[in-house]
Design an enzyme around this catalytic site. Structure first.
Site, PDB file in Angstrom:
ATOM      1  N   GLY A 130       0.827  -1.201   0.000  1.00  0.00           N
ATOM      2  CA  GLY A 130       0.000   0.000   0.000  1.00  0.00           C
ATOM      3  C   GLY A 130       0.855   1.242   0.000  1.00  0.00           C
ATOM      4  N   SER A 131       0.330   2.285   0.626  1.00  0.00           N
ATOM      5  CA  SER A 131       0.983   3.595   0.545  1.00  0.00           C
ATOM      6  C   SER A 131       2.153   3.702   1.526  1.00  0.00           C
ATOM      7  CB  SER A 131      -0.024   4.696   0.842  1.00  0.00           C
ATOM      8  OG  SER A 131      -0.397   4.644   2.202  1.00  0.00           O
TER       9      SER A 131
ATOM     10  N   GLU B   8       5.372  -3.421   1.426  1.00  0.00           N
ATOM     11  CA  GLU B   8       5.821  -3.074   0.067  1.00  0.00           C
ATOM     12  C   GLU B   8       5.151  -1.736  -0.214  1.00  0.00           C
ATOM     13  OE1 GLU B   8       5.309  -2.403  -3.421  1.00  0.00           O
ATOM     14  OE2 GLU B   8       4.468  -4.396  -3.807  1.00  0.00           O
TER      15      GLU B   8
ATOM     16  N   CYS C 174       2.850  -1.087  -8.629  1.00  0.00           N
ATOM     17  CA  CYS C 174       3.996  -0.660  -7.812  1.00  0.00           C
ATOM     18  C   CYS C 174       5.263  -0.609  -8.657  1.00  0.00           C
ATOM     19  CB  CYS C 174       4.179  -1.571  -6.626  1.00  0.00           C
ATOM     20  SG  CYS C 174       3.454  -3.176  -6.806  1.00  0.00           S
TER      21      CYS C 174
END
Ligand code: NAP
Length: 509
Positions: free
Chosen positions: A244-245, A268, A305
């Protein structure tokens, strides 16, 4: 409800150790199209129940044979396939991703489960070691020593917004933990709660079919920030898998570190995946590279990503041709629906932030409607880029930034200044080998995966894949969240000294 047809209507409950449970408060899903549904809001009390059940299950599941766990993983894959149409239907409605993408992602998810099954059957991942006893050694004898990797206990997994299947309920983190022998508590992502529910149904069916303990898997839907916080702070949770962020991941990582017993947080997070366009390659095929970059940048509305957000070029007419080809291809790309309204809003404000920085030139700007994204392309000199960290931060979506350097030395300086990345790419021809060799030691320190002449979107699920990198690409750069090596995150080496053979773990006997 029949998951095998495409008419799936979620019931909106949490799955806690085999029981479907509703809570009083509900939240409404926000599908890109189709009907919205109500889902029970998660609570810390439910998290506690799921974690207790996971701990209970660990005493059985952590001691299952590799064959039993492999068969379980394969059964989950079968149960997902049995619900294929319904998963695609609800997944496309909730995320706005096209049907082909959901179908492909389902194949990747089931393929991953089956790959992990065959990997644990082979047993190499256990890294078994043996030192024989040396009873006659002077001045002291050596005892017999064995080492093996053992599962760590219950694992928390946060479903990712951008991979509703492959990085969510039965995605990579869940598959890796289950393969290792760890029960899993998933915090579902609010972007696709119905997809999470039907996949949880598939896992539950596999648990029943394989006679696994019910607590080996639970799904707590979101709707309330306290769910994620309670989960990472729960004393029975031994590790966390997250995609995620940077902001959200860092907040949860800090909570893990502040626990009385700190635990590993495998997050991640962000990455701009820089590409270095070396002179001979760009002279030989600059326009093709520009078109290729545009294709990679806009794939899945840039919500990967591994999206290559930055291209570093050496100033000159060849680089101009590359940039112009990228701009032309991007300008033809239509609007794409983003995963959530929040992600679309973050994209718009991220584009405005980049466009407003000193020295940044607009090459392509777009108007984005509510939940839609169109590409942006910007250009900046290395001199302006190097002094401004904001320009190296990820904007999640189809946004490209060209960083123009004066020469090879400045390219190396730019390479050195990047934060940790999931990937870096060299576009090179034979005559670029010397420059590539100079850059490589820098890039190895920056990224988990280094590519030549390709685009990083598209992550193979294999034994060699590394999907991770130095912070902020991930919070634990010794690990990967894709590929069979990801199982290692949920294992811990234990050494057995002088134990009678009959007491050793079955895999050592
Ligand atoms: P996110 O905001 O980081 O949320 C991911 C998960 O973490 C959600 O379940 C969220 O719960 C939870 N969470 C976040 N902050 C939390 C906190 N402080 N306490 C407890 N739980 C927390 O990511 P997202 O929803 O996927 O998308 C937002 C942004 O993330 C995107 O715009 C993009 O920048 C980035 N993103 C990056 C990647 C990548 O691969 N690097 C992938 C996806 C998204 P709630 O839903 O309840 O907030």
């Amino acid at each position: 409800m029949d998951g095998t047809t495409a008419n799936f209507t979620p019931h909106g409950k949490h799955l806690i150790a085999g029981e479907w449970i509703a809570t009083e408060e509900t939240f409404r899903s926000e599908p890109a199209h189709g009907e919205a549904h109500d889902f029970s809001v998660g609570t810390p009390a439910l998290v506690d129940r799921a974690c207790q059940a996971a701990e209970d299950a660990f005493w059985t599941y952590g001691y299952t044979t590799r064959e039993a766990r492999a068969a379980f993983l394969e059964r989950i894959a079968d149960e997902i396939e049995a619900r294929a149409e319904a998963i695609t239907q609800i997944g496309t409605e909730e995320t706005g991703l096209p049907t082909a993408r959901l179908q492909g992602e389902r194949g990747r998810t089931t393929g991953q489960l089956r790959l992990f099954a065959s990997h644990i059957r082979a047993g190499d991942y256990l890294d078994r070691r043996h030192d024989e006893a040396l009873p006659d050694r002077q001045p002291v004898p050596r005892p017999e020593l064995f080492m093996i990797q053992r599962p760590i206990g219950p694992v928390a997994v946060f479903g990712a917004s951008n991979f509703p299947l492959a990085f969510s309920t039965a995605g990579g983190d869940t598959a890796a933990a289950l393969a290792a022998g760890c029960p899993v508590v998933v915090k579902g992502h609010g972007a696709h709660p119905g997809t999470g529910e039907i996949v949880a149904e598939a896992i539950n069916a596999a648990i029943e079919a394989c006679g696994m303990p019910a607590g080996v898997f639970s799904l707590v839907q979101g709707g309330n920030r306290t769910v994620g916080q309670a989960l990472v702070q729960h004393p029975l949770i031994k590790a966390v898998g997250f995609t995620g962020s940077l902001g959200g991941g860092r907040a949860l990582f800090d909570l893990c570190a502040q626990r009385p017993e700190p635990i590993p947080f495998f997050g991640e997070l962000g990455s701009v995946n820089p590409m270095f366009m070396l002179p001979e390659a760009i002279a030989a095929r600059g326009a093709d590279l520009g078109k290729g970059w545009a294709g990679s940048l806009t794939m899945g509305a840039g919500q990967f990503c591994t999206n290559p957000g930055i291209a570093v070029v050496i100033e000159g007419p060849e680089s101009d041709a590359f940039v112009e080809a990228a701009r032309a291809a991007l300008s033809e790309s239509g609007a794409q629906v983003m995963l959530t309204g929040g992600i679309a809003a973050a994209y718009s404000s991220g584009a405005a932030r980049i466009g407003g920085q000193a020295g940044v030139k607009d090459l392509l700007t777009s108007m984005c409607d509510r939940r839609e994204a169109k590409p942006f392309l910007f250009k900046v000199s290395a001199a302006d880029w190097l002094g401004n960290h904001a320009l190296s931060e990820e904007v999640f979506g189809p946004l490209g930034l060209v960083v123009v350097v004066q020469d090879a030395a400045e390219m190396a300086k730019v390479a050195r200044s990047f934060d940790g990345q999931l990937t870096t790419t060299l576009h090179m021809d034979e005559g670029d080998a010397a420059l590539a060799a100079d850059l490589l030691p820098i890039l190895e320190r920056k990224a988990g995966r280094i590519l030549a002449n390709g685009f990083p979107t598209g992550v193979e699920v294999t034994d060699t894949m590394v999907h991770g990198g130095p912070y902020p690409a991930s919070t634990n750069f010794g690990a990967t969240s894709v590929g069979t090596l990801s199982i290692r995150r949920f294992l811990r080496p234990v050494c057995y000294q002088n134990l009678p053979v009959g007491l050793l773990p079955r895999d050592l006997q």
